[in-house]
Design a protein around this motif. Structure first.
Motif, PDB file in Angstrom:
ATOM      1  N   PHE A 394       1.016  -4.067  -4.930  1.00 17.08           N
ATOM      2  CA  PHE A 394       0.933  -3.522  -6.136  1.00 17.08           C
ATOM      3  C   PHE A 394       1.978  -3.653  -6.530  1.00 17.08           C
ATOM      4  O   PHE A 394       2.710  -2.269  -6.549  1.00 17.08           O
ATOM      5  CB  PHE A 394       0.573  -1.705  -4.740  1.00 17.08           C
ATOM      6  CG  PHE A 394      -0.137  -2.043  -3.365  1.00 17.08           C
ATOM      7  CD1 PHE A 394      -1.376  -2.869  -3.306  1.00 17.08           C
ATOM      8  CD2 PHE A 394       0.183  -2.144  -2.517  1.00 17.08           C
ATOM      9  CE1 PHE A 394      -2.388  -2.883  -2.557  1.00 17.08           C
ATOM     10  CE2 PHE A 394      -0.528  -2.249  -1.309  1.00 17.08           C
ATOM     11  CZ  PHE A 394      -1.565  -2.724  -1.474  1.00 17.08           C
ATOM     12  N   PRO A 395       1.969  -4.217  -7.612  1.00  7.66           N
ATOM     13  CA  PRO A 395       2.998  -4.112  -8.553  1.00  7.66           C
ATOM     14  C   PRO A 395       2.258  -2.962  -9.462  1.00  7.66           C
ATOM     15  O   PRO A 395       3.492  -2.862 -10.672  1.00  7.66           O
ATOM     16  CB  PRO A 395       3.202  -5.504  -9.363  1.00  7.66           C
ATOM     17  CG  PRO A 395       1.215  -6.161  -8.744  1.00  7.66           C
ATOM     18  CD  PRO A 395       0.995  -5.353  -7.821  1.00  7.66           C
ATOM     19  N   ARG A 396       2.043  -2.278  -9.836  1.00 10.34           N
ATOM     20  CA  ARG A 396       1.270  -1.253 -10.535  1.00 10.34           C
ATOM     21  C   ARG A 396       1.019   0.061  -9.464  1.00 10.34           C
ATOM     22  O   ARG A 396       0.503   1.410 -10.290  1.00 10.34           O
ATOM     23  CB  ARG A 396       0.058  -1.802 -11.629  1.00 10.34           C
ATOM     24  CG  ARG A 396       0.206  -2.839 -12.285  1.00 10.34           C
ATOM     25  CD  ARG A 396      -1.582  -2.938 -13.108  1.00 10.34           C
ATOM     26  NE  ARG A 396      -2.037  -1.934 -13.830  1.00 10.34           N
ATOM     27  CZ  ARG A 396      -3.007  -1.380 -14.379  1.00 10.34           C
ATOM     28  NH1 ARG A 396      -4.074  -2.262 -14.093  1.00 10.34           N
ATOM     29  NH2 ARG A 396      -2.883  -0.634 -15.448  1.00 10.34           N
ATOM     30  N   LEU A 397       1.968   0.169  -8.594  1.00  9.76           N
ATOM     31  CA  LEU A 397       1.411   1.396  -7.761  1.00  9.76           C
ATOM     32  C   LEU A 397       2.413   2.754  -8.736  1.00  9.76           C
ATOM     33  O   LEU A 397       3.345   2.296  -9.125  1.00  9.76           O
ATOM     34  CB  LEU A 397       2.744   0.493  -6.504  1.00  9.76           C
ATOM     35  CG  LEU A 397       2.728   2.412  -5.411  1.00  9.76           C
ATOM     36  CD1 LEU A 397       1.447   2.097  -4.933  1.00  9.76           C
ATOM     37  CD2 LEU A 397       3.813   1.597  -4.595  1.00  9.76           C
ATOM     38  N   ALA A 418       4.017  13.814   2.845  1.00  7.87           N
ATOM     39  CA  ALA A 418       2.477  12.972   2.316  1.00  7.87           C
ATOM     40  C   ALA A 418       2.844  11.760   0.933  1.00  7.87           C
ATOM     41  O   ALA A 418       4.288  13.171   0.555  1.00  7.87           O
ATOM     42  CB  ALA A 418       1.950  13.957   1.823  1.00  7.87           C
ATOM     43  N   VAL A 419       3.151  10.578   0.580  1.00  9.53           N
ATOM     44  CA  VAL A 419       3.280   9.963   0.051  1.00  9.53           C
ATOM     45  C   VAL A 419       2.017   9.509  -1.213  1.00  9.53           C
ATOM     46  O   VAL A 419       1.838   8.189  -1.107  1.00  9.53           O
ATOM     47  CB  VAL A 419       3.777   9.022   0.065  1.00  9.53           C
ATOM     48  CG1 VAL A 419       4.810   8.135  -1.530  1.00  9.53           C
ATOM     49  CG2 VAL A 419       5.709   9.587   0.401  1.00  9.53           C
ATOM     50  N   PRO A 420       1.391  10.470  -1.628  1.00 15.40           N
ATOM     51  CA  PRO A 420       0.149  10.199  -2.667  1.00 15.40           C
ATOM     52  C   PRO A 420       0.144   9.262  -3.318  1.00 15.40           C
ATOM     53  O   PRO A 420       1.167   8.885  -3.938  1.00 15.40           O
ATOM     54  CB  PRO A 420      -0.618  11.356  -2.722  1.00 15.40           C
ATOM     55  CG  PRO A 420       0.456  12.616  -2.907  1.00 15.40           C
ATOM     56  CD  PRO A 420       1.553  11.799  -2.104  1.00 15.40           C
ATOM     57  N   VAL A 421      -0.540   8.142  -3.453  1.00 16.83           N
ATOM     58  CA  VAL A 421       0.114   7.477  -4.374  1.00 16.83           C
ATOM     59  C   VAL A 421      -2.117   6.208  -5.087  1.00 16.83           C
ATOM     60  O   VAL A 421      -2.245   6.696  -3.873  1.00 16.83           O
ATOM     61  CB  VAL A 421       0.893   5.490  -3.934  1.00 16.83           C
ATOM     62  CG1 VAL A 421       2.387   6.217  -4.328  1.00 16.83           C
ATOM     63  CG2 VAL A 421       0.258   4.720  -3.222  1.00 16.83           C
ATOM     64  N   LEU A 422      -1.590   5.410  -6.483  1.00 18.55           N
ATOM     65  CA  LEU A 422      -2.203   5.070  -6.715  1.00 18.55           C
ATOM     66  C   LEU A 422      -2.452   3.552  -6.521  1.00 18.55           C
ATOM     67  O   LEU A 422      -1.079   3.141  -6.734  1.00 18.55           O
ATOM     68  CB  LEU A 422      -2.857   5.968  -8.446  1.00 18.55           C
ATOM     69  CG  LEU A 422      -3.525   6.950  -8.269  1.00 18.55           C
ATOM     70  CD1 LEU A 422      -3.660   6.791  -9.494  1.00 18.55           C
ATOM     71  CD2 LEU A 422      -4.811   6.887  -7.288  1.00 18.55           C
ATOM     72  N   LEU A 423      -2.849   2.659  -6.090  1.00 17.44           N
ATOM     73  CA  LEU A 423      -2.663   1.555  -6.276  1.00 17.44           C
ATOM     74  C   LEU A 423      -2.711   0.335  -7.801  1.00 17.44           C
ATOM     75  O   LEU A 423      -2.226  -1.049  -8.363  1.00 17.44           O
ATOM     76  CB  LEU A 423      -3.537   0.813  -5.220  1.00 17.44           C
ATOM     77  CG  LEU A 423      -2.954   1.194  -3.792  1.00 17.44           C
ATOM     78  CD1 LEU A 423      -4.207   0.164  -3.079  1.00 17.44           C
ATOM     79  CD2 LEU A 423      -1.749   1.548  -3.307  1.00 17.44           C
ATOM     80  N   ASP A 424      -3.318   0.947  -8.541  1.00 18.21           N
ATOM     81  CA  ASP A 424      -3.870  -0.370  -9.575  1.00 18.21           C
ATOM     82  C   ASP A 424      -3.212   0.380 -11.221  1.00 18.21           C
ATOM     83  O   ASP A 424      -3.102  -0.141 -11.987  1.00 18.21           O
ATOM     84  CB  ASP A 424      -5.055   0.094 -10.169  1.00 18.21           C
ATOM     85  CG  ASP A 424      -6.160   1.010 -10.003  1.00 18.21           C
ATOM     86  OD1 ASP A 424      -5.183   2.386 -10.695  1.00 18.21           O
ATOM     87  OD2 ASP A 424      -7.129   1.418 -10.680  1.00 18.21           O
ATOM     88  N   GLY A 425      -1.941   1.176 -10.542  1.00 18.53           N
ATOM     89  CA  GLY A 425      -1.594   2.163 -11.736  1.00 18.53           C
ATOM     90  C   GLY A 425      -2.410   2.622 -13.101  1.00 18.53           C
ATOM     91  O   GLY A 425      -1.384   3.911 -13.507  1.00 18.53           O
ATOM     92  N   GLY A 426      -4.097   3.210 -12.535  1.00 19.95           N
ATOM     93  CA  GLY A 426      -4.051   4.042 -13.583  1.00 19.95           C
ATOM     94  C   GLY A 426      -4.564   3.179 -14.916  1.00 19.95           C
ATOM     95  O   GLY A 426      -4.005   2.611 -15.240  1.00 19.95           O
TER      96      GLY A 426
END
Length: 426
Positions: A394-397, A418-426
């Motif tokens: 996930f390089p755009r994490l 909690a560590v909420p993340v977006l995988l596509d970088g947005g």
């Protein structure tokens, strides 16, 4: 002599008080009545130890109930000195304070005993953590990691936030140590439920004491079952190969220590590593492109910087000594802050900052001396397996809530809930 006797009496009173709290299931308000000084050891300001801890002298007096004498050690050199000196400082906290206790309900394992008992027990575990055994575990760990990353990918595939704590950090850590110990699914589920509350000083009910007692009871049940039908993991091997020299209580204590260390501390380190990857693009680039040496350096700096095990096992001074300009008396309780020692300016330049290209130096994340964490290499194997794969896959994490950094409150093992993340970088 009179001072030593008074200190021993205070120690008995202190442990009796904690036992009384445990037996009556007092609520979190009891813990809030302890001196604020004691909580400084386990508080954080974001990812950092609180200034009140970092700004202290290397060795200071620790205010404790019942006029019990204690010292807090925060300096890097001074902490190393205490942890390396088993002749002056004892880990047999209950025994040295003279407190009667039911052995089968005490935190067992290696952390609360001294040589020669410590030497005997550790010798039995060392073969489980050799390089060869860990190499054999590598494919298993990598499979667990890939399965967890697939779950993360599926949950975050539509652009929704995904929490790395329940879907990556805890599954990787708990599955690894569960397989290593030889636990079945039912035992895994029970122990997983009991694990976190034991480190939370502000939890409901009896706080950590009830969870410790329940977990050890469950491990005793596992050992009794495996006496009849030894399993394929470490518990089964201890029963088969050393069953006549080890009691059920000893095996349960060893297993409990390995379970809690292998789950909570490793899961916290994975989660904090994921948080750094999601909030520090430059650090993520170093991990993706640094090669094996870069991965090793990144992991070591994460271990130092995060210091998820915030406090070493408390020690009791056996003799008079001098440390950091403070006089120590026999019977004094000595508590070492690993998180403060790893951030000590004497450790190295910019110790307050995460620097994945830092020149190698021995940190104290796993302790030091005879009681250095026996599972240190297993934790490194897991971190080296999961964090580079997370960064590459996930390089755009990025963090879903970049301003939110709230750690567990008053916990011996520091972690993010909690560590909420977006995988596509947005």
């Amino acid at each position: 002599m009179r001072t030593a006797l008074l200190q021993r009496a205070a120690g008995r009173a202190l442990v009796r008080m904690l036992g009384w709290i445990h037996a009556r299931g007092w609520h979190a308000g009891v813990w809030s009545r302890l001196p604020e000084d004691a909580y400084t050891l386990v508080r954080r300001d974001g990812l950092d130890p609180v200034p009140a801890l970092l700004d202290r002298s290397a060795v200071t007096r620790l205010r404790l109930p019942l006029r019990f004498r204690g010292l807090m050690v925060t300096g890097y050199a001074e902490v190393r000195s205490v942890l390396a000196d088993s002749a002056t400082y004892s880990n047999d906290l209950v025994g040295r304070l003279g407190a009667p206790a039911a052995a089968e309900h005490q935190p067992g394992g290696l952390g609360f005993c001294d040589p020669p008992e410590h030497t005997r027990l550790r010798r039995l575990l060392v073969p489980e953590f050799t390089g060869r055994r860990l190499v054999d575990l590598q494919p298993l760990i990598e499979g667990i990691v890939e399965q967890a990353l697939d779950d993360v990918s599926e949950r975050g595939g539509d652009g929704d936030p995904v929490d790395l704590v329940p879907h990556l950090a805890r599954p990787v850590a708990s599955r690894t140590i569960s397989v290593m110990l030889g636990l079945d699914e039912a035992d895994h589920a029970v122990l997983h439920r009991l694990s976190s509350p034991r480190f939370d000083l502000m939890g409901s009910g009896s706080g950590p004491f009830g969870s410790i007692s329940d977990a050890i009871d469950h491990f005793l049940d596992i050992v009794r079952r495996q006496r009849e039908h030894p399993g394929p993991g470490l518990i089964g091997r201890l029963v088969r190969e050393h069953g006549t020299e080890l009691t059920d209580t000893e095996i349960a204590g060893l297993a409990d220590g390995l379970w809690t260390g292998g789950l909570e501390s490793t899961a916290s380190a994975i989660a904090l590593g994921g948080h750094l990857l999601a909030t520090d693009p430059a650090a993520a680039c170093v991990l993706r492109e640094g090669g094996p040496d870069g991965v090793d350096g990144w992991v070591e700096e994460l271990l130092r910087y995060s210091s998820v095990v915030q406090v070493a096992f408390p020690r009791v001074a056996l003799t008079e000594a001098e440390l950091g300009g403070e006089q120590i008396l026999a019977g004094d309780l000595v508590v070492c802050s690993l998180s403060a020692a790893n951030r000590d300016a004497r450790f190295g330049d910019s110790a307050a900052h995460f620097m994945p290209d830092r020149a190698p130096r021995s940190h104290l994340a796993f302790g030091h001396g005879l009681h250095r964490c026996i599972g240190a290499e297993l934790a490194r194997v897991e971190l080296r397996a999961v964090l580079p794969r997370l960064a590459v896959r996930f390089p755009r994490l990025r963090a879903a809530e970049p301003s939110l950094v709230t750690g567990e409150q008053l916990s011996f093992i520091y972690g993010l809930p909690a560590v909420p993340v977006l995988l596509d970088g947005g």
